[in-house]
Design an enzyme around this catalytic site. Structure first.
Site, short mmCIF file in Angstrom:
data_model
loop_
_atom_site.label_atom_id
_atom_site.label_comp_id
_atom_site.label_asym_id
_atom_site.label_seq_id
_atom_site.Cartn_x
_atom_site.Cartn_y
_atom_site.Cartn_z
N ILE A 63 0.85 -1.19 0.00
CA ILE A 63 0.00 0.00 0.00
C ILE A 63 0.89 1.25 0.00
CG2 ILE A 63 -1.96 1.17 1.07
CD1 ILE A 63 -2.63 -1.43 2.55
N PRO A 64 1.60 1.49 -1.11
CA PRO A 64 2.40 2.72 -1.17
C PRO A 64 1.47 3.94 -1.11
CG PRO A 64 2.46 1.56 -3.28
CD PRO A 64 1.71 0.71 -2.33
N HIS A 65 1.83 4.91 -0.30
CA HIS A 65 0.97 6.06 -0.09
C HIS A 65 1.79 7.30 0.17
CE1 HIS A 65 1.74 4.09 3.79
NE2 HIS A 65 1.74 5.31 4.29
N ALA A 66 1.16 8.46 -0.05
CA ALA A 66 1.82 9.74 0.16
C ALA A 66 0.76 10.82 0.34
CB ALA A 66 2.72 10.07 -1.03
N MET A 101 -2.12 5.10 -2.87
CA MET A 101 -3.06 6.06 -2.30
C MET A 101 -2.38 7.40 -2.10
SD MET A 101 -5.43 5.93 1.13
CE MET A 101 -4.16 6.40 2.28
#
Length: 153
Positions: A63-66, A101
């Site tokens: 779930i890579p997110h920033a 996300m």
């Protein structure tokens, strides 16, 4: 608290990629193509977060997110990989389902609730298997939109 995600049908895709960097680049590209966001800015944010520690959730999911100035609510893209790639996940397993996300910059609790909702989604054994079995992006979107709508209700 219900969480409102922005997830367009065309923001769910399948891909054959070789490594974690290609996955992050494809996620950023999907944000640009599907939501009109700046791919370089999205990639910079994802890479910056990944440098703090892997977003490999475990069980074949990342779930890579920033945070991003360009979105006003949690915005999601989904990639199902044709073959798993190493992602430095907590359980050491390669990943084949990736949720990218971006959340608004000042969305502290909203961002955390959105991450928690995605986490719950992929921890559910039946949903996890259904995601793994989905043949294409259209099937993935149908699964996810039904589940996210149910969770938001």
């Amino acid at each position: 608290m219900s969480v409102s995600f922005k997830l367009l049908p065309e923001a769910v895709a399948t891909a054959r990629l070789e490594n974690k960097q290609q996955v992050l680049e494809r996620i950023a590209q999907l944000f640009a193509e599907r939501y009109g966001l700046d791919a370089n800015a999205a990639l910079d944010g994802l890479e910056e977060r990944e440098a703090l520690g892997s977003t490999g959730f475990g069980r074949g999911v990342a779930i890579p997110h920033a945070r991003s100035k360009a979105v006003n609510r949690p915005t999601v893209v989904v990639l199902k990989l044709d073959a798993p790639v190493e992602f430095d996940a907590a359980d050491g397993m390669p990943v084949d389902v990736v949720f990218g996300m971006l959340s608004p910059e000042n969305a502290g609790a909203t961002h955390l609730h959105a991450l928690a909702a995605l986490s719950r989604l992929v921890r559910d054994d039946a949903m996890h298997q259904a995601l793994a079995d989905a043949p294409d992006g259209e099937a993935l979107f149908a699964l996810l939109s039904n589940q996210l709508e149910r969770d938001a209700a």
